[in-house]
Design a protein around this motif. Sequence first.
Motif, short mmCIF file in Angstrom:
data_model
loop_
_atom_site.label_atom_id
_atom_site.label_comp_id
_atom_site.label_asym_id
_atom_site.label_seq_id
_atom_site.Cartn_x
_atom_site.Cartn_y
_atom_site.Cartn_z
N VAL A 84 0.84 -1.20 0.00
CA VAL A 84 0.00 0.00 0.00
C VAL A 84 0.88 1.26 0.00
O VAL A 84 0.60 2.23 -0.70
N TRP A 102 -3.34 9.52 2.31
CA TRP A 102 -4.26 8.60 2.95
C TRP A 102 -3.81 7.16 2.79
O TRP A 102 -3.98 6.34 3.71
N LEU A 103 -3.22 6.83 1.65
CA LEU A 103 -2.69 5.47 1.49
C LEU A 103 -1.49 5.22 2.39
O LEU A 103 -1.32 4.11 2.90
N ALA A 106 -2.95 4.46 5.71
CA ALA A 106 -3.55 3.12 5.72
C ALA A 106 -2.47 2.04 5.73
O ALA A 106 -2.60 1.04 6.46
N MET A 109 -0.89 1.93 9.18
CA MET A 109 -1.81 1.32 10.14
C MET A 109 -1.88 -0.19 9.94
O MET A 109 -1.99 -0.94 10.92
N THR A 110 -1.78 -0.64 8.70
CA THR A 110 -1.77 -2.09 8.43
C THR A 110 -0.53 -2.73 9.03
O THR A 110 -0.61 -3.80 9.62
#
Length: 118
Positions: A84, A102-103, A106, A109-110
């Motif tokens: 990502v 935003w990616l 993300a 967070m992953t």
Amino acid sequence: MSGRADSDDPPLDQRVDAADAEDGEGEGADADADAVEHEVRRARWTALGTGSVLALAGAAAAVLRLAGSAPVLVPVAYACGAAVCALAAVLGSRGRTRRALWLLIAGLMTMALGDQFD
């Protein structure tokens, strides 16, 4: 500028006209365009660099966790987060910096979620 009626500053449209009259041929507009272009270029490089660094860090963490005794879900989460972040780097280099941000969030967070499974 406070926006009060008793302010000593002239209205915006008069300030712009005065600036154009002083510049002559609109040199101020060229300087503004150069400044905006510089900001855009810097945002693209920042998104590209951050995405690349996070993608490399996630890939390295996935390989290290795969070699260790961690559950299978941990290296998978790191690898997915790295993918990502790599996508965010590509989008950022093409000028989609808001989506890239935003990616990046993300993807990070992953990877953090994968760290919780360990």
